[in-house]
Design a protein around this motif. Structure first.
Motif, PDB file in Angstrom:
ATOM      1  N   GLU A  21      31.604 -58.167  85.756  1.00 14.83           N
ATOM      2  CA  GLU A  21      31.434 -56.788  85.294  1.00 14.83           C
ATOM      3  C   GLU A  21      29.993 -56.552  84.850  1.00 14.83           C
ATOM      4  O   GLU A  21      29.396 -55.523  85.181  1.00 14.83           O
ATOM      5  N   ARG A  22      29.426 -57.505  84.117  1.00 13.48           N
ATOM      6  CA  ARG A  22      28.023 -57.380  83.673  1.00 13.48           C
ATOM      7  C   ARG A  22      27.074 -57.443  84.867  1.00 13.48           C
ATOM      8  O   ARG A  22      26.110 -56.671  84.945  1.00 13.48           O
ATOM      9  N   VAL A  23      27.347 -58.375  85.775  1.00 15.70           N
ATOM     10  CA  VAL A  23      26.494 -58.525  86.958  1.00 15.70           C
ATOM     11  C   VAL A  23      26.489 -57.229  87.766  1.00 15.70           C
ATOM     12  O   VAL A  23      25.430 -56.732  88.151  1.00 15.70           O
ATOM     13  N   GLU A  24      27.663 -56.682  87.998  1.00 15.01           N
ATOM     14  CA  GLU A  24      27.761 -55.447  88.774  1.00 15.01           C
ATOM     15  C   GLU A  24      27.014 -54.309  88.072  1.00 15.01           C
ATOM     16  O   GLU A  24      26.237 -53.577  88.706  1.00 15.01           O
ATOM     17  N   ARG A  25      27.245 -54.148  86.782  1.00 19.02           N
ATOM     18  CA  ARG A  25      26.581 -53.101  86.018  1.00 19.02           C
ATOM     19  C   ARG A  25      25.059 -53.250  86.099  1.00 19.02           C
ATOM     20  O   ARG A  25      24.332 -52.279  86.339  1.00 19.02           O
ATOM     21  N   ASP A  26      24.576 -54.470  85.917  1.00 16.07           N
ATOM     22  CA  ASP A  26      23.132 -54.699  85.935  1.00 16.07           C
ATOM     23  C   ASP A  26      22.537 -54.505  87.332  1.00 16.07           C
ATOM     24  O   ASP A  26      21.432 -53.973  87.469  1.00 16.07           O
ATOM     25  N   LEU A  27      23.250 -54.939  88.377  1.00 15.87           N
ATOM     26  CA  LEU A  27      22.758 -54.723  89.740  1.00 15.87           C
ATOM     27  C   LEU A  27      22.662 -53.232  90.052  1.00 15.87           C
ATOM     28  O   LEU A  27      21.669 -52.777  90.629  1.00 15.87           O
ATOM     29  N   LEU A  28      23.673 -52.474  89.676  1.00 17.64           N
ATOM     30  CA  LEU A  28      23.647 -51.029  89.910  1.00 17.64           C
ATOM     31  C   LEU A  28      22.513 -50.368  89.141  1.00 17.64           C
ATOM     32  O   LEU A  28      21.830 -49.476  89.661  1.00 17.64           O
ATOM     33  N   SER A  29      22.271 -50.823  87.923  1.00 15.86           N
ATOM     34  CA  SER A  29      21.182 -50.293  87.114  1.00 15.86           C
ATOM     35  C   SER A  29      19.827 -50.593  87.752  1.00 15.86           C
ATOM     36  O   SER A  29      18.959 -49.725  87.843  1.00 15.86           O
ATOM     37  N   LEU A  30      19.657 -51.822  88.212  1.00 16.03           N
ATOM     38  CA  LEU A  30      18.398 -52.206  88.857  1.00 16.03           C
ATOM     39  C   LEU A  30      18.184 -51.442  90.157  1.00 16.03           C
ATOM     40  O   LEU A  30      17.065 -51.038  90.475  1.00 16.03           O
ATOM     41  N   GLU A  31      19.261 -51.252  90.898  1.00 18.49           N
ATOM     42  CA  GLU A  31      19.162 -50.551  92.173  1.00 18.49           C
ATOM     43  C   GLU A  31      18.724 -49.101  91.961  1.00 18.49           C
ATOM     44  O   GLU A  31      17.945 -48.559  92.740  1.00 18.49           O
ATOM     45  N   LYS A  32      19.216 -48.475  90.899  1.00 16.20           N
ATOM     46  CA  LYS A  32      18.886 -47.077  90.622  1.00 16.20           C
ATOM     47  C   LYS A  32      17.503 -46.910  90.017  1.00 16.20           C
ATOM     48  O   LYS A  32      16.888 -45.858  90.134  1.00 16.20           O
TER      49      LYS A  32
END
Length: 130
Positions: A21-32
């Protein structure tokens, strides 16, 4: 199934889901983010995937370990600035997260799951193939 006490596997599942859940949240944040890459977040993502890899290997979840290993390798390249992450990097890592979630939801069948497509895409990025 692994020869371990079911409570150990349950603990692995709970912790792995939290990491993902943290990994997904952080990847989406970095992508944006259009700003400079946040290496603190990259390090956190790396540590989460690394933890899943280590625990899955210990418990005999081979395919979870293989997928998390190749994700970890790409993340290590990003950390070392050997790869500049673009949309395709984030997309591939997020597909890896989705597949890991599926495998962790069914650890008993995880070693039989097909990871070849996601693994191949991640491998291509690591080997800098188009």
């Amino acid at each position: 199934m692994t020869p371990f006490d079911e409570s150990i596997v349950e603990e692995f599942v709970i912790e792995a889901k939290e990491h993902l859940e943290r990994v997904e949240r952080d990847l989406l944040s970095l992508e944006k983010s259009k700003d400079a890459l946040n290496y603190d977040k990259i390090n956190e993502i790396f540590r989460g995937i690394h933890t899943i890899k280590g625990a899955s290997g210990f418990l005999g979840f081979i395919k979870i370990g293989e997928l998390s290993h190749i994700m970890e390798t790409l993340l290590a390249m990003i950390r070392a600035k050997e790869a500049i992450p673009e949309g395709k990097h984030f997309d591939s890592l997020l597909k890896g997260v989705d597949l890991l979630k599926t495998m962790i939801d069914d650890t008993g069948s995880s070693n039989a799951m097909d990871i070849s497509n996601v693994h191949s895409v991640l491998s291509s990025l690591i080997n800098k193939k188009p």
